[in-house]
Write a protein that holds these residues in place. Structure first.
Motif, short mmCIF file in Angstrom:
data_model
loop_
_atom_site.label_atom_id
_atom_site.label_comp_id
_atom_site.label_asym_id
_atom_site.label_seq_id
_atom_site.Cartn_x
_atom_site.Cartn_y
_atom_site.Cartn_z
N ILE A 216 40.17 46.29 38.18
CA ILE A 216 39.94 47.86 39.28
C ILE A 216 40.26 48.67 39.10
CG2 ILE A 216 41.99 47.74 41.32
CD1 ILE A 216 39.73 45.57 41.23
N THR A 217 41.23 49.18 37.87
CA THR A 217 41.79 50.77 37.55
C THR A 217 40.35 51.68 36.95
OG1 THR A 217 43.87 49.50 36.84
CG2 THR A 217 43.32 51.32 36.11
N LEU A 218 39.87 50.35 36.15
CA LEU A 218 38.59 51.58 35.71
C LEU A 218 37.68 51.88 36.93
CD1 LEU A 218 37.14 52.00 33.72
CD2 LEU A 218 35.48 50.45 33.02
N THR B 32 38.36 51.91 40.46
CA THR B 32 39.29 52.74 41.01
C THR B 32 39.14 54.29 40.05
OG1 THR B 32 40.55 51.38 41.28
CG2 THR B 32 41.20 54.06 41.97
N PHE B 33 39.18 54.50 38.76
CA PHE B 33 39.09 55.61 38.22
C PHE B 33 37.38 56.32 37.68
CE2 PHE B 33 37.57 57.63 33.97
CZ PHE B 33 38.40 58.95 33.76
N ARG C 205 45.63 40.43 33.92
CA ARG C 205 44.93 41.63 33.32
C ARG C 205 43.82 41.78 33.03
NH1 ARG C 205 48.12 40.93 27.55
NH2 ARG C 205 47.55 42.94 28.09
N ILE D 45 42.96 43.19 37.20
CA ILE D 45 43.65 44.95 36.88
C ILE D 45 43.36 45.49 36.11
CG2 ILE D 45 46.05 46.10 37.01
CD1 ILE D 45 47.91 43.87 37.05
N LEU D 46 42.28 45.37 35.10
CA LEU D 46 41.85 46.96 34.24
C LEU D 46 40.46 46.46 35.00
CD1 LEU D 46 42.13 47.85 31.75
CD2 LEU D 46 40.76 45.93 30.82
#
Length: 289
Positions: free
Chosen positions: A15-17, A19-20, A9, A12-13
């Protein structure tokens, strides 16, 4: 196992951050083209707007057309009224014309009398202009070969300009109304005049032109004459020298004479006495005295 799940988790968080942040930087930077997500979002938004705006435009146009139809209906009503008035006026004119023709026949009018108020307008070009003091004249390219004679009236589109004062074979001299002077025997002859819609009630003689204020003077107006400011003055045709109904000017002021027996009207000329290129000679058949 629970620890692995938490790590996943967290991964993923992160990676999302990342990417954002990358997308934020990419969007805020100076670019010549949009990214495919932005293109997709803009196209989708435009398509949805088109779906809603086009019908809305049709609806708005429909109500606008209804308003226009109302205006057209009102205009059509006004035109119908004008057409009805024209029909009545035409019928009245035809009636008066027929009666006049009958009177001419009954009274055995001569040919000259019948043609007294039948005019032709011959267009002419201005050849030259003389603006010397005491000699305001111009020359036109019509002469004796065209049937031009002395004292024929000359007009512009706006109104009376002057009279023919000299004729040669191919040209003629026009003495302008600005030369009118009651005290000069060589001046343009006085003009018998009346007012529009007051024919038979208003009468006077235009005898002179005031050089200082550029106004014509209409004298010998009898007491009780209904002439008033803003009346349109036209030639009456009395005397036969000037054609009937030619515009002369507009009344600016009416002054009572010194002894109260007559009045004088100050008239602003309709012609304006400008730099004309073309003028009209009012042609009438020569009368045999």
């Amino acid at each position: 196992m629970f620890k692995l799940f938490n790590n996943k988790r967290l991964f993923i968080l992160l990676i999302t951050l990342v990417t954002f942040i990358v997308l934020m930087g990419f969007s805020l930077g100076q670019r010549k083209t949009l990214s495919w997500p932005e293109n997709f979002l803009r196209d989708t938004t435009g398509f949805v707007q088109k779906l809603f705006y086009k019908p809305a435009g049709y609806v708005a146009g429909f109500f606008q057309d209804i308003g226009t139809l109302n205006e057209l209906a009102e205009e059509n009503q006004r035109l119908k009224i004008l057409a009805a008035q024209y029909a009545r006026d035409k019928a009245q004119f035809n009636f008066i014309k027929a009666k006049n023709e009958q009177y001419e026949k009954d009274l055995q009018f001569t040919k000259a009398q019948k043609n007294m108020y039948k005019y032709e307008y011959l267009i002419s070009n201005v050849v030259s202009v003389t603006t010397e003091p005491g000699n305001n004249t111009l020359v036109i390219d019509l002469g004796a070969k065209d049937g031009i004679r002395l004292n024929m009236s000359v007009t512009s589109i706006e109104g009376l300009v002057g009279v023919i004062s000299n004729v040669s074979n191919f040209t003629s001299t026009v003495k302008l109304m600005t030369m009118m002077d009651i005290n000069d025997p060589n001046s343009q002859p006085p003009i018998a005049a009346t007012a529009v819609n007051k024919e038979g009630k208003t009468f006077g003689m235009i005898e002179s032109y005031d050089q200082q204020n550029g106004m014509l003077l209409m004298n010998k107006i009898p007491v009780g004459d209904p002439i008033a400011k803003d009346d349109i003055i036209i030639s009456s045709g009395i005397g036969g020298r000037y054609p009937r109904g030619v515009p002369i000017g507009t009344v600016e002021e009416v002054k009572v004479g010194q002894y109260g027996f007559t009045s004088t009207a100050i008239i602003k000329p309709a012609a304006g006495f400008q730099d004309w290129k073309e003028l009209f000679v009012v042609y009438t058949e020569e009368r045999v005295e």
